[in-house]
Design a protein around this motif. Structure first.
Motif, short mmCIF file in Angstrom:
data_model
loop_
_atom_site.label_atom_id
_atom_site.label_comp_id
_atom_site.label_asym_id
_atom_site.label_seq_id
_atom_site.Cartn_x
_atom_site.Cartn_y
_atom_site.Cartn_z
N SER A 21 0.82 -1.21 0.00
CA SER A 21 0.00 0.00 0.00
C SER A 21 0.86 1.27 0.00
O SER A 21 0.46 2.29 -0.56
N VAL A 22 2.05 1.22 0.62
CA VAL A 22 2.82 2.46 0.79
C VAL A 22 3.98 2.60 -0.18
O VAL A 22 4.48 3.69 -0.38
N GLN A 23 4.44 1.49 -0.82
CA GLN A 23 5.65 1.60 -1.63
C GLN A 23 5.44 2.48 -2.85
O GLN A 23 6.38 3.11 -3.33
N TYR A 24 4.22 2.54 -3.38
CA TYR A 24 3.92 3.46 -4.48
C TYR A 24 3.35 4.77 -3.95
O TYR A 24 3.63 5.84 -4.47
N LEU A 25 2.55 4.67 -2.90
CA LEU A 25 1.80 5.82 -2.42
C LEU A 25 2.69 6.90 -1.82
O LEU A 25 2.57 8.09 -2.16
N LEU A 26 3.61 6.53 -0.93
CA LEU A 26 4.40 7.53 -0.23
C LEU A 26 5.28 8.34 -1.18
O LEU A 26 5.38 9.56 -1.07
N GLY A 27 5.92 7.67 -2.14
CA GLY A 27 6.80 8.38 -3.07
C GLY A 27 6.07 9.41 -3.89
O GLY A 27 6.62 10.46 -4.25
N SER A 28 4.79 9.14 -4.20
CA SER A 28 4.01 10.08 -5.01
C SER A 28 3.45 11.22 -4.19
O SER A 28 2.95 12.20 -4.74
N GLU A 29 3.51 11.13 -2.85
CA GLU A 29 2.92 12.15 -1.99
C GLU A 29 3.94 13.09 -1.37
O GLU A 29 3.65 14.27 -1.15
N ILE A 30 5.14 12.60 -1.06
CA ILE A 30 6.01 13.34 -0.13
C ILE A 30 6.89 14.38 -0.80
O ILE A 30 7.35 15.30 -0.12
N PHE A 31 7.13 14.28 -2.11
CA PHE A 31 8.07 15.21 -2.74
C PHE A 31 7.38 16.51 -3.18
O PHE A 31 6.20 16.49 -3.54
N PRO A 32 8.13 17.63 -3.19
CA PRO A 32 7.57 18.86 -3.74
C PRO A 32 7.35 18.70 -5.24
O PRO A 32 7.93 17.81 -5.88
N LEU A 33 6.51 19.57 -5.81
CA LEU A 33 6.12 19.44 -7.21
C LEU A 33 7.31 19.38 -8.16
O LEU A 33 7.34 18.59 -9.11
N LYS A 34 8.35 20.19 -7.91
CA LYS A 34 9.48 20.24 -8.83
C LYS A 34 10.26 18.93 -8.85
O LYS A 34 11.00 18.67 -9.80
N LEU A 35 10.09 18.11 -7.82
CA LEU A 35 10.82 16.84 -7.75
C LEU A 35 9.88 15.63 -7.71
O LEU A 35 10.35 14.51 -7.59
N ARG A 36 8.57 15.85 -7.86
CA ARG A 36 7.63 14.75 -7.61
C ARG A 36 7.83 13.60 -8.58
O ARG A 36 8.04 12.46 -8.18
N SER A 37 7.76 13.86 -9.88
CA SER A 37 7.90 12.77 -10.84
C SER A 37 9.34 12.27 -10.89
O SER A 37 9.59 11.07 -11.03
N PHE A 38 10.31 13.18 -10.72
CA PHE A 38 11.72 12.77 -10.72
C PHE A 38 12.02 11.88 -9.51
O PHE A 38 12.65 10.82 -9.64
N GLY A 39 11.56 12.32 -8.34
CA GLY A 39 11.80 11.54 -7.13
C GLY A 39 11.10 10.20 -7.17
O GLY A 39 11.67 9.17 -6.79
N GLN A 40 9.84 10.19 -7.66
CA GLN A 40 9.11 8.92 -7.77
C GLN A 40 9.80 7.98 -8.75
O GLN A 40 9.89 6.77 -8.52
N SER A 41 10.31 8.53 -9.86
CA SER A 41 11.01 7.71 -10.85
C SER A 41 12.27 7.11 -10.24
O SER A 41 12.58 5.93 -10.46
N LEU A 42 13.01 7.92 -9.51
CA LEU A 42 14.25 7.44 -8.90
C LEU A 42 13.97 6.36 -7.86
O LEU A 42 14.70 5.37 -7.74
N ILE A 43 12.89 6.53 -7.11
CA ILE A 43 12.49 5.51 -6.14
C ILE A 43 12.12 4.22 -6.86
O ILE A 43 12.43 3.11 -6.41
N MET A 44 11.45 4.35 -8.01
CA MET A 44 11.08 3.16 -8.77
C MET A 44 12.30 2.48 -9.40
O MET A 44 12.29 1.28 -9.64
N VAL A 45 13.36 3.25 -9.68
CA VAL A 45 14.62 2.63 -10.11
C VAL A 45 15.11 1.70 -9.00
O VAL A 45 15.51 0.54 -9.25
#
Length: 589
Positions: A439-463
């Protein structure tokens, strides 16, 4: 009439009327959003959420399909898994290479998503993914050599790696705050929809198609083409994320899309509040984005305290601990594990179908009734406890009844009962996983980063997600040989024990918060973020100050007296709410 003095304010009360008791907050098995306009929950929002939510099935269909393929006789004969000239270590290497090739491609796909999700937008990026997904599946279906199979699975991995950034990012951006956890879990729950469909198809083909026919393994893979085609069609009925549109300067289209998703007019207080929240963050970040290259993004992750905490202590650790907790091994090598418990023949495939049903139902039960009601934090550590105890039981069974793993062995009545309990433990571990880490491995990464890093941070976490999943998929067959079968499960139990402490100490509760209110929580000292962050930093965003609905009941202030008897459609009590929040802040200074 009588008067009562309270905190130097004179409150007049009609003595002929009894003062009603304070309303008691009733226990509910689900979150109920009583403050937002009912219009924001509508078919336009649900359609877009369904398209991006079902995207999670991409990963699940691969894991379920490859799990069955590795057990299907026609597949094993064609790709050398039944080759008598190979020893058990060579077979283990070949099996792990086939299983892990998608994870290897997904690492590249996650890196690619750092560019496509922000450059193309959420909808266009999804359309590109569907095309890659279809091509990869076609290459696999037409494979008659191990090299072509690897190529098709690698290309499919490039598609799947992007889905784990596109889906959660979009869902977090369009979901109303009260139900953001539910919307995010639609994606993670769809993983187990894909697994269930694939397990069931593998069982059907194993039972009804001869082991000499290639159709036995081709039909389950062909389902990926159907699913990708349906998602591709659905993208033409989806609305692009208003947050992304504002970020790229398409302000008019952003307002139009937000109004569509919320089914409210542009001048509605809810729309105004939400647009103001997004716009405020976008404007601040646009100033910081001048010359903001990938180098600067990596630098911020390493040097900015609040972002470093989010990436390493939450995002990276959720992937490291989650992928090595044993759940991925159970999903991909489910057929082998059920054979360890004494199940043989096509009944093994039947047991995997039951596992798929359990995980599918549990994932969506968690989405609808747990993740937003209980909160991310509590759901996580309860899920970890359940998973850990179940895996421990299975490991103990393998140690006490080692001959159950030997083909053709006969079990005593008590050992047979223990075997059934061990199978149940695998099912229960799936419940713990879907309630907690999944439940949290996808959810937290998409919620916690600021907008300028949201997709970048989520992508890096998915790496990191797929890198750990690749390592896990490659390692498990070897672990079962070198650590012994029960030793591998004791290793997973140790990881779960570490994860239990991590979830209690480092994860803050962010259920119901707006995405724009996260900064205050993560700017606290590191040792307070997880344990006290939500209490010390209330949500001050504009959207949380707007309430909606006809006020038919009395609204009490902190002393128990009616503060507003007015009835109206839109009530905003920002000052009282702000004063209350300031008092809470002062309490913890």
């Amino acid at each position: 009439m009588t008067t009562t003095k309270n905190n130097n304010n004179i409150v007049t009360i009609d003595s002929s009327e009894s003062i009603p008791e304070k309303p008691v907050k009733k226990f509910r098995w689900r979150v109920v959003d009583d403050t937002s306009p009912k219009e924001i929950y509508n078919m336009v929002l649900y359609t877009s959420a369904l398209v991006f939510g079902i995207l999670g099935a991409a990963r699940g269909m691969d894991e379920g399909t490859v799990s069955g393929n590795l057990y299907q006789q026609s597949f094993r004969n064609l790709f050398g898994l039944n080759d008598p000239n190979k020893d058990e270590h060579q077979i283990a290497d070949l099996k792990s290479n086939i299983a892990a090739m998608v994870q290897l491609g997904s690492v590249g796909g996650s890196i690619l998503a750092m560019y496509t999700v922000d450059k193309l937008g959420r909808v266009r990026a999804l359309q590109e993914v569907c095309v890659l997904w279809i091509v990869g599946a076609v290459i696999q279906i037409t494979s008659r050599s191990i090299g072509q199979l690897y190529a098709g699975r690698l290309l499919e991995g490039f598609a799947i790696g992007q889905t784990t950034t596109i889906g959660p990012t979009y869902m977090s951006e369009v979901a109303p705050p009260a139900y953001r956890g539910l919307f995010g879990c639609l994606f993670s729950g769809a993983v187990y929809f894909g697994i269930f469909v694939s397990y069931a198809t593998n069982y059907a083909t194993a039972k009804h198609i001869s082991g000499t026919s290639h159709s036995q393994w081709m039909i389950p893979i062909s389902l990926k083409i159907i699913m990708a085609g349906l998602v591709l069609i659905g993208t033409f009925f989806s609305n692009e994320s208003p947050r992304w549109l504002l970020k790229v300067g398409q302000n008019d289209r952003a307002l139009k899309n937000l109004c569509k998703l919320r089914q409210l007019p542009p001048d509605h207080p809810y729309i105004v509040g939400e647009i103001n929240d997004i716009n405020e963050q976008v404007l601040v970040e646009k100033e910081a984005l001048n010359g903001y290259t990938w180098y600067h993004k990596f630098k911020d992750i390493l040097t900015v305290k609040s972002i470093r905490y989010r990436f390493f202590m939450i995002g990276a650790m959720s992937q490291l601990l989650g992928q090595w907790s044993g759940a991925n091994a159970i999903t991909i090598y489910a057929a082998d594990l059920f054979s360890f418990a004494g199940i043989t023949g096509v009944e093994v495939m039947k047991m995997t179908v039951i596992l798929g049903v359990v995980k599918f139902c549990s994932a969506y039960f968690s989405a609808f009734f747990i993740i937003d009601f209980m909160g991310r934090r509590k759901a996580l550590y309860i899920g970890i406890i359940i998973q850990m105890l179940a895996i421990l039981f299975f490991g103990i069974f393998l140690q006490i009844v080692p001959h159950a793993t030997i083909k053709g062995s006969i079990l005593s009545p008590s050992e047979r009962a223990a075997s059934r309990a061990a199978m149940a433990a695998l099912y229960i571990s799936g419940i713990g996983w879907t309630m907690g880490f999944n439940s949290v491995q996808y959810l937290l990464g998409s919620e916690i980063f600021p907008l300028k890093l949201r997709s970048f941070g989520q992508s890096l976490i998915m790496v990191l997600h797929f890198a750990n999943q690749y390592g896990n998929s490659k390692a498990v067959p070897k672990m079962l040989l070198t650590l012994s079968k029960y030793g591998a499960f004791y290793f997973f139990v140790g990881v779960c024990a570490m994860a239990l402490f991590w979830s209690w100490f480092f994860i803050p509760e962010i259920s119901g918060r707006s995405l724009e209110s996260m900064e205050e929580v993560f700017n606290l000292p590191w040792y307070l973020v997880g344990r006290r962050g939500a209490v010390m930093c209330p949500d001050h965003s504009e959207i949380n100050k707007v309430t909606h609905g006809e006020i038919s009941s009395i609204h009490y202030n902190e002393d128990g007296f009616d503060k507003n008897k007015a009835t109206g459609e839109h009530i905003e009590d920002a000052s009282n709410r702000r004063n209350s929040d300031d008092e809470k802040d002062a309490k913890y200074r």
